[in-house]
Design an enzyme around this catalytic site. Sequence first.
Site, short mmCIF file in Angstrom:
data_model
loop_
_atom_site.label_atom_id
_atom_site.label_comp_id
_atom_site.label_asym_id
_atom_site.label_seq_id
_atom_site.Cartn_x
_atom_site.Cartn_y
_atom_site.Cartn_z
N PRO A 238 0.90 -1.36 -0.34
CA PRO A 238 0.00 0.61 0.02
C PRO A 238 0.30 1.69 -0.07
O PRO A 238 2.28 1.25 0.89
CB PRO A 238 -0.68 -0.03 0.73
CG PRO A 238 0.18 -1.55 2.17
CD PRO A 238 0.67 -1.70 1.11
N ASN A 239 0.31 2.58 -0.57
CA ASN A 239 0.72 3.56 -1.32
C ASN A 239 1.86 3.89 -2.26
O ASN A 239 2.93 4.64 -2.16
CB ASN A 239 1.23 4.34 0.70
CG ASN A 239 -0.17 4.28 1.81
OD1 ASN A 239 -1.66 4.43 1.18
ND2 ASN A 239 -0.28 3.91 2.26
N ARG B 22 4.96 10.55 -2.42
CA ARG B 22 5.00 11.25 -1.25
C ARG B 22 6.16 10.75 -0.60
O ARG B 22 7.16 10.23 -0.78
CB ARG B 22 4.58 9.10 -1.08
CG ARG B 22 4.65 8.67 0.04
CD ARG B 22 4.20 7.40 0.34
NE ARG B 22 4.23 6.50 1.24
CZ ARG B 22 4.59 5.62 1.73
NH1 ARG B 22 4.54 4.44 1.03
NH2 ARG B 22 4.28 4.97 2.81
N TYR C 45 11.39 8.67 0.78
CA TYR C 45 11.20 7.62 -0.25
C TYR C 45 12.03 8.02 -1.33
O TYR C 45 11.79 7.90 -2.54
CB TYR C 45 9.72 7.10 -0.32
CG TYR C 45 9.05 6.56 1.08
CD1 TYR C 45 10.01 5.58 1.96
CD2 TYR C 45 7.60 7.32 2.64
CE1 TYR C 45 8.85 5.18 2.63
CE2 TYR C 45 7.93 6.96 2.50
CZ TYR C 45 7.71 5.44 3.12
OH TYR C 45 7.82 4.99 4.37
N ASN D 64 8.22 -5.64 -1.29
CA ASN D 64 7.37 -4.47 -0.04
C ASN D 64 6.16 -4.64 0.89
O ASN D 64 5.83 -4.17 -0.50
CB ASN D 64 8.08 -3.75 -0.55
CG ASN D 64 8.43 -2.17 0.35
OD1 ASN D 64 7.73 -2.31 1.32
ND2 ASN D 64 9.23 -1.03 0.18
N ALA E 131 3.05 -0.84 5.15
CA ALA E 131 2.53 -1.15 6.23
C ALA E 131 2.11 -2.26 6.22
O ALA E 131 2.21 -2.23 7.72
CB ALA E 131 1.41 0.30 6.11
N GLU F 15 12.42 -9.64 1.90
CA GLU F 15 11.66 -8.69 2.63
C GLU F 15 12.44 -7.19 2.15
O GLU F 15 14.02 -7.29 2.94
CB GLU F 15 11.66 -8.69 4.32
CG GLU F 15 10.30 -7.39 4.81
CD GLU F 15 10.48 -7.47 5.80
OE1 GLU F 15 10.11 -8.75 6.74
OE2 GLU F 15 10.26 -6.57 6.86
N HIS G 176 12.86 -2.85 2.08
CA HIS G 176 12.22 -1.12 2.81
C HIS G 176 12.79 -0.28 2.21
O HIS G 176 14.47 -0.63 2.10
CB HIS G 176 12.18 -1.10 4.16
CG HIS G 176 11.20 -2.44 4.54
ND1 HIS G 176 10.06 -2.51 4.54
CD2 HIS G 176 11.06 -3.31 5.26
CE1 HIS G 176 9.36 -3.28 5.28
NE2 HIS G 176 10.35 -4.07 5.85
N ARG H 253 13.54 4.66 12.77
CA ARG H 253 12.13 5.02 12.33
C ARG H 253 10.73 5.10 13.75
O ARG H 253 11.48 4.52 14.07
CB ARG H 253 10.88 4.71 11.40
CG ARG H 253 11.92 5.51 10.49
CD ARG H 253 11.38 5.03 8.62
NE ARG H 253 10.32 6.30 8.32
CZ ARG H 253 8.86 5.84 7.45
NH1 ARG H 253 9.19 4.68 6.73
NH2 ARG H 253 8.56 6.56 7.56
#
Length: 138
Positions: free
Chosen positions: A9-10, A17, A22, A71, A74, A95, A97, A104
Amino acid sequence: MKIIIINGPNLNLLGKREPTIYGSETFEDYLMELKARFPEIELTYFQSNIEGELIDKIHETGFEYDGIILNAAAYTHTSVGIGDAVKGVSTPVVEVHISNVYERESFRHTSYIAPNVKGIVAGFGMQSYALAIRSFLD
Ligand code: DQA
């Protein structure tokens, strides 16, 4: 070698964004760079904002492809369903990111995916995806 990049998502908003976190490149532009850099790999891309669609894509590719680069964005931090999907398939999953999730907010320090992946790449910006591809080649 067949590898799929699955973005959650996103991540369709990359380029627009939160560019300080990012970056300002769209994923479509970065994907063209990746394809040029790894011409020997059959690279496919899928993005969805919907948890079930991500699970379906993991099922669909997870017995056929040589690698999945995931990825889950969220959903990484919330989704038992995606974690179970990764556990249930035979294709190795890496995985990824873009940001270093461990520097964070603390809710980003939990991953429901990590226990069942081959490895994790985080914090190298878009380069995280290239490093994940390399992990399948070496
Ligand atoms: C992300 C990190 C997640 O915590 C966040 O929800 C994202 C993107 C990353 O690539 O850095 O959407 O997965």
